[in-house]
Design an enzyme around this catalytic site. Structure first.
Site, PDB file in Angstrom:
ATOM      1  N   THR A 189      11.197  69.361  36.922  1.00  0.00           N
ATOM      2  CA  THR A 189      12.021  68.260  37.400  1.00  0.00           C
ATOM      3  C   THR A 189      12.256  68.418  38.895  1.00  0.00           C
ATOM      4  O   THR A 189      11.972  69.465  39.480  1.00  0.00           O
ATOM      5  CB  THR A 189      13.371  68.222  36.673  1.00  0.00           C
ATOM      6  OG1 THR A 189      14.106  69.427  36.991  1.00  0.00           O
ATOM      7  CG2 THR A 189      13.184  68.144  35.166  1.00  0.00           C
ATOM      8  N   GLU A 333      11.590  64.429  31.231  1.00  0.00           N
ATOM      9  CA  GLU A 333      11.885  65.029  29.922  1.00  0.00           C
ATOM     10  C   GLU A 333      11.441  64.169  28.739  1.00  0.00           C
ATOM     11  O   GLU A 333      11.498  64.615  27.595  1.00  0.00           O
ATOM     12  CB  GLU A 333      13.390  65.291  29.814  1.00  0.00           C
ATOM     13  CG  GLU A 333      13.894  66.440  30.664  1.00  0.00           C
ATOM     14  CD  GLU A 333      14.321  66.026  32.062  1.00  0.00           C
ATOM     15  OE1 GLU A 333      15.053  66.792  32.704  1.00  0.00           O
ATOM     16  OE2 GLU A 333      13.914  64.926  32.504  1.00  0.00           O
ATOM     17  N   LYS A 430      34.301  58.967  43.059  1.00  0.00           N
ATOM     18  CA  LYS A 430      35.677  58.954  42.576  1.00  0.00           C
ATOM     19  C   LYS A 430      36.610  58.705  43.749  1.00  0.00           C
ATOM     20  O   LYS A 430      36.755  59.543  44.649  1.00  0.00           O
ATOM     21  CB  LYS A 430      36.040  60.262  41.881  1.00  0.00           C
ATOM     22  CG  LYS A 430      37.289  60.124  41.005  1.00  0.00           C
ATOM     23  CD  LYS A 430      37.417  61.276  40.029  1.00  0.00           C
ATOM     24  CE  LYS A 430      38.486  60.995  38.981  1.00  0.00           C
ATOM     25  NZ  LYS A 430      38.614  62.091  37.995  1.00  0.00           N
ATOM     26  N   TRP A 435      36.698  55.381  39.297  1.00  0.00           N
ATOM     27  CA  TRP A 435      35.261  55.530  39.523  1.00  0.00           C
ATOM     28  C   TRP A 435      34.671  54.272  40.153  1.00  0.00           C
ATOM     29  O   TRP A 435      34.985  53.146  39.766  1.00  0.00           O
ATOM     30  CB  TRP A 435      34.531  55.815  38.214  1.00  0.00           C
ATOM     31  CG  TRP A 435      34.842  57.157  37.620  1.00  0.00           C
ATOM     32  CD1 TRP A 435      35.575  57.415  36.504  1.00  0.00           C
ATOM     33  CD2 TRP A 435      34.424  58.431  38.120  1.00  0.00           C
ATOM     34  NE1 TRP A 435      35.646  58.767  36.273  1.00  0.00           N
ATOM     35  CE2 TRP A 435      34.941  59.417  37.256  1.00  0.00           C
ATOM     36  CE3 TRP A 435      33.663  58.832  39.212  1.00  0.00           C
ATOM     37  CZ2 TRP A 435      34.722  60.764  37.447  1.00  0.00           C
ATOM     38  CZ3 TRP A 435      33.433  60.189  39.405  1.00  0.00           C
ATOM     39  CH2 TRP A 435      33.965  61.147  38.526  1.00  0.00           C
TER      40      TRP A 435
END
Length: 528
Positions: A189, A333, A430, A435
């Protein structure tokens, strides 16, 4: 009396090329060379050369299960090496040449590969890697630029693969004599949330991924198609296209190391490409070139995009030419395809489509508890399926929980089953305890015709903790005032989501996979 039975026919990837060689022997794979010329080879001859690759590797001591690293572009020679490595039961460890020598040496150290196959122009990078890793027994050079080329002075033992291929005979060499669960590939990755993690692909998983990709509502490839995979072979198996094209007899066109707009236009027009596949940044360059030169691409029927959100303005530009845009979602993945918007569906650029048979989706809260209602609510996205990672390379603990893999994405599933990726959990900002989702802001700004790319990152703030900053790359010759950009957001996102600053950048930094490099942007613009 005994029960009936079906044959034990292992799902191994060598069968893809065997099928193409037997039933589509003359269908060709074309590769653009650095001088602009094209080389061609039919599937039958490509298979023979791939078997010679296996014979060379056997002679160098490679056994089933050994890792063989490749540092190469999208070319015929790289594809031959793929099948030569995997067909004999070894593991093809693809390396991204856009990463640093330190990163790549670390990955080779993890995989314990003793052989590195490298494109000739990448020899300087290979030499740096070899000095750092210290365990490579052989460096084999592919894709020579011409007969006068030579090995890099810091790679004195490097050998040209072509010379080795001319010295072997693959007669008697057996492909596929191993269980279908045997590992075939290894891809790390990008490491945006820590050290890169190795994802091991198996023959069975990749075979089933191919069948899933070939479904009509996904790629729907057939023997009449000409496929241009701009998505790199070193990143998540080029979305599996070097398997699915020979599985159907579709022609393949490789662009080599160059993926600029002019090169892609020449290939699409000259080779009659019907389907092109890659991240959105690639297509912006292509259509800018087509528009600037007044060119048409009549053969091109469809573009498949993934890896990053699709720019709404770019999507309109493409579809105005009668070319369908097919949005997808996936990740390393998943081998990597997760969902795809069926060709021809009326849709927005925000949808990632639906999962095909073989992938299941689930939304949970932040603790991993499944949402009581899976449709119409935002949640954390989990997946499962036969081509989804169970455990990262070299790690003892499972990467899953109760058979489900956490993707790190936030998502919604509509009532008709369309997946919408609404953000990355790690990218959320945040501010004052609440959020802010950068993805929603980026989608609105990127929809403006003057904007090429946009990104939102959090900047440290003494009172609120973090506040959003909007970064914009305009199309050539275009510009907008800050107030005009913010006006596109008013009444469409909460007022306290509006960015505190707008910064125009000449070019958006891209990660090695072609996505906007948020890590780099946060390091440049995230400080107070």
């Amino acid at each position: 009396m005994t029960d009936g039975a079906t044959q034990d026919y292992a799902l191994t990837l060598d069968r893809m090329l065997d099928h193409a060689a037997k039933w589509h022997p003359e269908k060709d794979v074309a590769t653009r060379q650095i001088d602009g010329s094209l080389t061609r080879i039919g599937y039958a001859d490509l298979r023979e050369r791939a078997r010679k690759v296996s014979a060379v590797l056997v002679g160098l001591g490679v056994l089933k299960g050994h890792r063989v690293a490749t540092l190469a572009w999208n070319t015929q020679a790289h594809m031959e090496c793929w099948y030569g490595i995997m067909g004999m039961g070894a593991v093809c460890h693809t390396l991204n040449p856009r990463l640093t020598a330190e990163q790549l040496a670390w990955m080779i150290g993890q995989s314990e590969a003793r052989i590195l196959i490298v494109s000739e122009d990448l020899q300087p990078l290979a030499a740096e890697i070899a000095m750092k890793v210290g365990t490579l027994d052989h460096v084999l050079i592919i894709d020579p630029e011409g007969p006068a080329c030579s090995a890099h002075p810091d790679l004195p033992k490097a050998k040209y693969f072509e010379a080795l291929l001319s010295q072997v005979n693959p007669d008697g060499l057996v492909w596929g004599d191993f269980p279908e669960t045997t590992p075939c590939g290894l891809c790390f990755t990008s490491g945006t949330t820590g050290l890169p993690k190795g994802v091991t692909y198996t023959h069975r998983g990749s075979y089933l991924h191919t069948l899933r990709q070939l479904q009509a509502d996904v790629s729907g490839l057939n023997s009449h198609d000409v496929v241009l995979p701009v998505v790199p072979m070193f990143h998540a198996n080029a979305w599996g296209l070097p398997y699915s094209a020979p599985a159907t007899g579709a022609r393949l066109v490789f662009c080599g190391r160059q993926s600029d707009g002019e090169t892609l236009a020449e290939l699409i027009i000259g080779e009659g490409v019907t389907i092109a596949v890659g991240v959105p940044t690639i297509w912006l360059a292509l259509f800018d070139h087509l528009d600037a030169k007044g060119l048409e691409v009549p053969s091109l029927k469809r573009i498949m995009v993934g890896g990053a959100p699709m720019n709404a303005a770019l999507m309109r530009r493409i579809e105005s030419r009668g070319i369908a845009v097919q949005t997808t979602w996936g990740m390393t993945e998943l081998s990597p395809l997760g969902t795809a918007a069926p060709p021809g569906d009326a849709r927005s650029p925000d949808t990632a489509g639906r999962p095909a048979l073989g992938i299941d989706l689930m939304l949970t809260d932040h603790e991993g508890t499944p949402l009581s209602r899976q449709r119409g609510h935002e949640g954390h996205l989990w997946v499962r399926g036969p081509s989804v990672v169970e455990r990262y390379y070299g790690q003892a603990e499972a990467a899953t929980r109760n058979g489900w893999f956490p993707t790190g994405d936030l998502a919604q599933i509509s009532e008709d089953g369309q997946l919408f990726i609404t953000g990355r959990a790690k990218d959320l900002i945040k501010s004052g305890g609440e959020w802010i989702n950068p993805t929603e802001i980026e989608a609105l700004v990127s929809g403006l015709p003057e904007v090429a790319f946009s990104a939102v990152v959090g900047r440290a703030h003494e009172k609120w903790g973090e506040r959003p900053v909007l970064l914009v790359q305009f199309r050539d010759g275009e510009s907008l005032e800050d107030d005009d950009l913010l006006e596109a957001l008013k009444d469409r996102v909460p007022s306290w989501w509006l960015p505190d600053a707008v910064i125009s950048v000449p070019s958006m930094p891209l990660a090695g996979t072609g996505k906007i490099d948020k890590v780099r942007l946060r390091s440049l613009y995230g400080a107070a």
